[in-house]
Design an enzyme around this catalytic site. Structure first.
Site, PDB file in Angstrom:
ATOM      1  N   SER A 115       1.037   1.910  -3.474  1.00  0.00           N
ATOM      2  CA  SER A 115       2.349   2.084  -4.092  1.00  0.00           C
ATOM      3  C   SER A 115       3.346   0.996  -3.702  1.00  0.00           C
ATOM      4  O   SER A 115       4.372   0.832  -4.357  1.00  0.00           O
ATOM      5  CB  SER A 115       2.927   3.463  -3.740  1.00  0.00           C
ATOM      6  OG  SER A 115       3.214   3.551  -2.359  1.00  0.00           O
ATOM      7  N   LYS A 125       8.323   3.927   1.431  1.00  0.00           N
ATOM      8  CA  LYS A 125       8.991   3.607   0.172  1.00  0.00           C
ATOM      9  C   LYS A 125      10.296   2.860   0.453  1.00  0.00           C
ATOM     10  O   LYS A 125      10.783   2.816   1.575  1.00  0.00           O
ATOM     11  CB  LYS A 125       9.309   4.892  -0.619  1.00  0.00           C
ATOM     12  CG  LYS A 125       8.102   5.683  -1.089  1.00  0.00           C
ATOM     13  CD  LYS A 125       7.357   4.990  -2.199  1.00  0.00           C
ATOM     14  CE  LYS A 125       6.221   5.857  -2.749  1.00  0.00           C
ATOM     15  NZ  LYS A 125       5.092   5.973  -1.790  1.00  0.00           N
TER      16      LYS A 125
END
Length: 205
Positions: free
Chosen positions: A122, A159
């Site tokens: 990701s 993230k």
């Protein structure tokens, strides 16, 4: 330095993290509470063992009388590598530590407190790849735009952080992934640390 038992290593890591976060060592009662001991006396016995092994110094007459021994051997333990993190468990719990890497924490800025094994792709667009070792500086707060290790409910994720009012957006760096949206009014989110560097797995053995 004599080898540490898993429990002794866990307590030593807790002491180091507490000093890094608050500037002072934990009390015996705090150690007992964090690690599930029935009494502060149990923590005291482990502290005495750590002192005998040269890891810490115990200063009598004060509840926070613990000082890390700044020995070459202690520095050589390296950074703990965190693997899979169990739901609800502290990220630096001993059972999550796969091994220690001989990495100088000060090669990163700010200095790294632990390494986290990256899972998934990701964050691939900024060069954080599956299997990489992410150097993390332990922190509880983040600014918009920083790459964080965050715990959402019981899941730990890496993230890019963005906060707008009472909503936090955890952005992936891969167009195949949508942001994780966290409503702080009814969801729990905690920052475990800030990403400060990457070691390509295999480049550091």
């Amino acid at each position: 330095m004599r080898p540490l038992t898993p429990r002794q290593a866990e307590i030593l890591e807790l002491i180091k993290c507490n000093i890094a976060e608050t500037g002072m060592p934990p009390t015996r009662a705090e150690i007992a509470k964090r690690l599930g001991f029935k009494s502060a006396n149990a923590a005291e016995e482990h502290l005495k063992a750590l002192a005998k092994k040269g890891c810490i110094e115990i200063i009598p007459g004060t509840s926070r009388g613990i000082r890390l021994a700044q020995t070459e051997e202690l520095e050589e333990q390296g950074l703990p590598l965190i693997g899979q993190v169990a739901a609800g468990e502290p990220i630096l719990a001993q059972e999550h530590v796969e091994q220690h890497y001989q990495v100088d924490p000060n090669m990163f800025h700010p200095s790294a407190d632990f390494l986290l094994r990256v899972r998934g792709d990701s964050m691939k667009d900024i060069g954080i790849l599956e299997g990489d070792l992410l150097a993390v500086h332990k922190a509880e707060q983040a600014r918009n735009g920083q790459v964080v290790v965050a715990r959402v409910e019981d899941d730990v994720t890496v993230k890019r952080f963005e906060k707008k009012g009472s909503t936090v957006y955890l952005h992936a760096e891969n167009e195949d992934y949508s942001p994780i949206v966290v409503d702080l009014t009814n969801q729990s989110l905690s920052i475990e640390g800030l990403a400060v560097g990457v070691i390509r797995n295999g480049d550091w053995q």
